[in-house]
Enzyme design. Structure first.
Site, short mmCIF file in Angstrom:
data_model
loop_
_atom_site.label_atom_id
_atom_site.label_comp_id
_atom_site.label_asym_id
_atom_site.label_seq_id
_atom_site.Cartn_x
_atom_site.Cartn_y
_atom_site.Cartn_z
CD GLU A 119 16.41 95.12 36.35
OE1 GLU A 119 15.25 95.47 36.60
OE2 GLU A 119 17.39 95.87 36.45
CG ASN A 150 22.41 93.04 33.26
OD1 ASN A 150 23.47 92.77 33.83
ND2 ASN A 150 21.83 94.23 33.36
CG HIS A 195 22.43 98.20 41.34
ND1 HIS A 195 23.08 99.32 40.87
CD2 HIS A 195 21.77 97.68 40.27
CE1 HIS A 195 22.84 99.48 39.58
NE2 HIS A 195 22.06 98.49 39.18
CD GLU A 231 22.52 97.61 35.60
OE1 GLU A 231 21.85 98.13 36.53
OE2 GLU A 231 21.98 97.10 34.60
CG ASP A 283 25.23 101.41 42.11
OD1 ASP A 283 24.82 100.35 42.62
OD2 ASP A 283 24.50 102.12 41.39
O1 G2I Z 1 17.59 101.32 38.45
C1 G2I Z 1 18.97 101.18 38.31
C2 G2I Z 1 19.30 100.27 37.17
C3 G2I Z 1 18.82 98.86 37.45
N1 G2I Z 1 19.19 97.95 36.38
C4 G2I Z 1 18.79 98.36 35.05
C5 G2I Z 1 19.21 99.78 34.75
O2 G2I Z 1 18.75 100.18 33.49
C6 G2I Z 1 18.74 100.73 35.81
O3 G2I Z 1 19.17 102.05 35.46
C7 G2I Z 1 18.29 103.10 35.79
C8 G2I Z 1 18.91 104.42 35.38
O4 G2I Z 1 20.07 104.61 36.13
C9 G2I Z 1 17.94 105.56 35.65
O5 G2I Z 1 18.46 106.77 35.09
O6 G2I Z 1 17.09 102.90 35.11
C10 G2I Z 1 16.11 103.87 35.46
C11 G2I Z 1 14.81 103.50 34.78
O7 G2I Z 1 15.02 103.31 33.40
C12 G2I Z 1 16.59 105.27 35.03
O8 G2I Z 1 15.67 106.23 35.46
C13 G2I Z 1 15.05 106.97 34.49
C14 G2I Z 1 13.82 107.61 35.09
O9 G2I Z 1 12.94 106.57 35.53
C15 G2I Z 1 13.14 108.44 34.07
O10 G2I Z 1 12.06 109.10 34.66
C16 G2I Z 1 14.11 109.43 33.47
O11 G2I Z 1 13.49 110.13 32.41
O12 G2I Z 1 15.92 107.96 33.99
C17 G2I Z 1 15.34 108.70 32.95
C18 G2I Z 1 16.39 109.65 32.37
O13 G2I Z 1 16.94 110.44 33.37
#
Ligand code: G2I
Length: 457
Positions: A160, A202, A238, A265, A267
């Protein structure tokens, strides 16, 4: 025996319906349709993956679906910078290692996500800038890619980095402010650390030809022309309630630059169109021969970061949704690609049939090409068998003074400086006449430029 062949022919006829008898004589029986996503994708030489939260691996509903349906995994969060280097120089690989061992035990390949991303930087890195941040981020890439060396099919090296909107340019971040070459520096460091992993860029909002995807396209074209080591582009996908009509054409234009493409990714917003969009994305991948696999961003709707969008293939009880059938059908109807990518590390040569060794002794030739940066390089050597094929081969490469080999893949090196002899490993020694295989090595110093000598046995 004769009876059996007649039976298979009848089955083929029943399945395909419209074939003429003349064609049937030379046709193998039709491949059976895969009944799971992983089987259907593998039959087409591709992977079908899911993002995994390792904390859920102890939930049996979750893990039953994961192991049955998917042959690739990616850590939803556990391989990100904040997870792997919570304090500068202090590394934590526990979540990533757990996922890798689950993958190995269940015949899955692993995508690595993500070495550098402006989000999820650990606090200490958020507070850094300039050359201190540049060396910290390159060190992060080197350490993490080295730790997981040999375990990762493809790394999202940079995630990103492009801006949304019409500029087609880079997104502002402390990483970007270390200099526009930060992305290529990261790719070079990743290649040096794990030469066997495919290296991807990515991003999201790249689901058609638009200003952002064109900015990325231009970067990839530039990287390829200058030998910056990039192998693949990830399209997060997404998606909302519509799909860009040029989704497939956009994948294809990247593939035409000489990189693999992957849906990384996926969805899709719930609603009437969800199943159709999942199917259309799958078909687009199957129609692009360099589209090597699809990953959905979670297993069940309630595992998804999108919450009430119910954006995945299984409902919260683990039941298959209409979108699942749509994907499975599209995989089964799709066009196969010859080289399966599901089992890392990925040998570049298919082992020949051991019962019919080709005659040896008629020579071979080799060429070398390299991606170089100040103080180092990664070299790829192409070995081509002569008219008699090979039982084995060795390639001697003369290195410039002061240069040394630090790592080799798909060959065994004797020596590390001066003239280095590389011999085949067990799976790539036997080559049919004209068959090509590749091996590679990385080194410190200056890349070799002399044509290597190849000896066949
Ligand atoms: O935002 C969707 C995706 C966009 N592209 C990059 C991916 O890495 C991203 O994935 C999401 C995860 O699905 C989330 O699970 O990235 C977020 C940010 O890293 C993730 O959220 C984080 C929360 O921000 C945190 O507060 C939390 O501790 O998930 C963590 C674990 O649950």
């Amino acid at each position: 025996m004769r009876r059996k062949r007649v039976l298979l022919t009848t089955v083929t006829l029943a399945v395909t319906g419209a074939l003429t008898a003349g064609v049937l004589v030379t046709m193998a029986p039709a491949a059976s349709a895969g009944t799971t996503l992983r089987a259907a994708a593998a039959e087409k030489g591709r992977y079908f993956g899911a993002a995994v939260a390792t904390g859920k691996l102890s939930n049996s509903t979750y893990t039953t679906i994961l192991n049955r349906e998917f042959n690739s995994v990616v850590a939803e969060n556990e391989m990100k910078w904040d997870a792997t280097e919570p304090q500068q120089g202090v590394f934590n690989y526990s979540g990533g290692d757990r996922l890798v061992s689950h993958a190995r035990a269940n015949g899955m390949s692993v995508r690595g996500h993500a070495l550098l991303w402006h989000q999820q930087e650990p606090g200490w890195a958020q507070n850094m800038s300039g050359s201190a941040l540049r060396s910290a981020m390159i060190n992060h890439v080197t350490q993490v890619a080295t730790h997981f060396k040999g375990q990762i099919y493809a790394w999202d090296v940079v995630n990103e980095a492009f801006a949304d909107g019409g500029s087609g340019g880079r997104r502002d971040s402390n990483l970007q402010r270390t200099g526009n070459d930060w992305i290529e520096a990261a790719f070079r460091a990743a290649r040096a650390a794990d030469p066997g992993a495919k290296l991807c860029y990515n991003d999201y909002n790249t689901d058609g030809v638009n200003a952002k995807s064109t900015g990325i396209y231009n970067m990839v074209r530039d990287f390829k022309s200058r030998g910056v080591p990039i192998d693949c582009v990830g399209f997060q996908s997404h998606l909302g309630t519509t799909l860009a009509s040029d989704y497939q054409a956009n994948l294809q234009r990247f593939a035409d630059l000489g990189v693999d493409v992957q849906i990384t990714e996926l969805d899709v917003m719930t609603g009437g169109n969800q199943a159709n969009i999942f199917g259309a994305v799958t078909r687009a991948c199957m129609n692009v021969s360099r589209c090597t696999g699809i990953t959905v961003w979670g297993v069940r709707d309630c595992d998804s970061w999108r919450g009430s969008d119910n954006a995945l293939l299984f409902d919260c009880n683990g039941n298959k949704k209409p979108a699942y059938d749509s994907v499975l059908n599209a995989l089964n109807a799709g066009t196969g690609i010859p080289n399966p990518t599901t089992t890392p590390p990925n040998p570049t040569t298919t082992p020949p049939n051991p019962t019919t060794p080709p005659p040896g002794g008629a020579g071979c030739s080799a060429t070398v090409s390299a991606n170089s940066w100040t103080g180092g390089f990664v070299a790829t050597v192409k070995v081509t068998a002569g008219s008699g094929g090979t039982r084995g081969w060795s390639v001697s490469v003369t290195l410039p003074g002061g240069t040394s080999v630090t790592g080799t893949w798909s060959a065994t090196a004797s020596g590390s400086s001066g003239t280095v002899r590389f011999a085949n490993v067990d799976y790539n020694g036997q080559l049919a006449a004209g068959q090509v295989t590749e091996f590679g090595f990385q080194g410190n110093g200056t890349a070799p430029t002399q044509t290597p000598t190849c000896t066949a046995s």
